[in-house]
Design an enzyme around this catalytic site. Sequence first.
Site, short mmCIF file in Angstrom:
data_model
loop_
_atom_site.label_atom_id
_atom_site.label_comp_id
_atom_site.label_asym_id
_atom_site.label_seq_id
_atom_site.Cartn_x
_atom_site.Cartn_y
_atom_site.Cartn_z
N LYS A 122 0.79 -1.22 0.00
CA LYS A 122 0.00 0.00 0.00
C LYS A 122 0.83 1.29 0.00
O LYS A 122 0.26 2.39 0.04
CB LYS A 122 -0.98 -0.02 1.17
N LYS A 170 -2.74 0.05 10.14
CA LYS A 170 -2.88 -1.20 9.41
C LYS A 170 -1.60 -1.46 8.64
O LYS A 170 -0.78 -0.55 8.45
CB LYS A 170 -4.08 -1.16 8.46
N GLN A 226 -3.23 6.41 9.15
CA GLN A 226 -4.12 7.34 8.44
C GLN A 226 -5.11 7.95 9.42
O GLN A 226 -5.51 7.29 10.40
CB GLN A 226 -4.92 6.60 7.35
N PRO A 227 -5.55 9.17 9.17
CA PRO A 227 -6.65 9.70 9.98
C PRO A 227 -7.90 8.87 9.75
O PRO A 227 -8.13 8.39 8.62
CB PRO A 227 -6.83 11.13 9.46
N VAL A 230 -11.39 8.47 8.71
CA VAL A 230 -12.25 9.32 7.88
C VAL A 230 -13.67 9.24 8.43
O VAL A 230 -14.36 8.22 8.28
CB VAL A 230 -12.19 8.86 6.41
N ARG A 256 -24.58 -2.68 -0.50
CA ARG A 256 -25.69 -2.30 -1.36
C ARG A 256 -25.15 -1.78 -2.68
O ARG A 256 -23.99 -1.41 -2.78
CB ARG A 256 -26.57 -1.24 -0.69
N ARG A 278 -10.50 -2.22 -9.03
CA ARG A 278 -11.52 -1.68 -8.12
C ARG A 278 -10.91 -0.49 -7.40
O ARG A 278 -9.81 -0.59 -6.86
CB ARG A 278 -11.97 -2.74 -7.12
N GLU A 290 -8.24 2.93 -1.24
CA GLU A 290 -7.40 1.85 -1.75
C GLU A 290 -7.66 1.69 -3.24
O GLU A 290 -8.76 1.96 -3.74
CB GLU A 290 -7.67 0.52 -1.03
N GLU A 321 -7.47 -1.42 -5.79
CA GLU A 321 -7.39 -2.88 -5.72
C GLU A 321 -7.17 -3.48 -7.10
O GLU A 321 -8.10 -3.55 -7.92
CB GLU A 321 -8.68 -3.43 -5.10
#
Length: 292
Positions: free
Chosen positions: A96, A132, A170-171, A173, A218, A247, A262, A264
């Site tokens: 990442k 992460k 990361q903050p 969100v 959804r 993605r 991200e 992907e």
Amino acid sequence: MPRIALVTCQEVLASGYDRDLPVLADAVRQAGAGAEVSVECWDDAGVEWGGFDLVLIRSTWDYSWRAAEFLAWADRCGTATTLANPPEVVRWNADKRYLGDLAAAGVPVVDTAYLAPGDPADLPGDREYVVKPTSGAGARYAARYTPEDHDTAVRHLERMHAEGLTAIVQPYVRSIDTAGERALVFFGGRLLHAIRKGAVLEPGTAFDDKKVPHPDLRTWQPSEAELAVAERALAAVPGAPELLYARVDLVDGDDGAPRVMELELVEPNLFLFLHEDSVPVVAQAVVSAAAR
């Protein structure tokens, strides 16, 4: 008659967790008018990858635990036949730290810092944040912290660093709690469909607890702004390679504008079960890629 391999892993094959896999395999067989389609595990030493016209990575969802082994397999497979996506894309996207490359190219991304083994635990003291690994999937080793959780977050970092993992900080969100996270799926270079999911990281959930990676799923109709950011991210992939699938996961920044969470390109869930009309489109694109 093209020979096509859809690639998964042992755990997913045994559990049936990839609900798209059997549906896609059948659809590719039908679209290919007799195409030979098999489902294979990437670490099966008995598979002759060079015997396939196309090897399509689908649900190799254990790869982040075995990144070096998986990337070596991708290199070997890409040398023997056509691998989708290409090995150089897989290698770049499996870490990442690619978010830094996207940011340098002017793509709006979630602010990201990196802490490698040996780095001091420089954690935010004024806001909620997420820790992460740079190599992870399914919210593995991910957790959400407040400044008051500093000692717990440090133990989290120590655990990852002991395993040789570099951490992302990361903050958190805040918009995810209300607007969720949107995933725009591309196939054959075009937008296929999109989904929205709810927040994955609940306050107080330990980093090594099992999490639901795609809660409250959804269908979603992306906005023009979301589509524009997603296309900018794809255009910034080094070398501008041809991507069979992609993605782009987006969230809203504090200003309400979409940002990349991200990108992907290795083994993204395509959520075909939510968009059944997309199945024949994907199947035909797979057959066409194999024929090329």
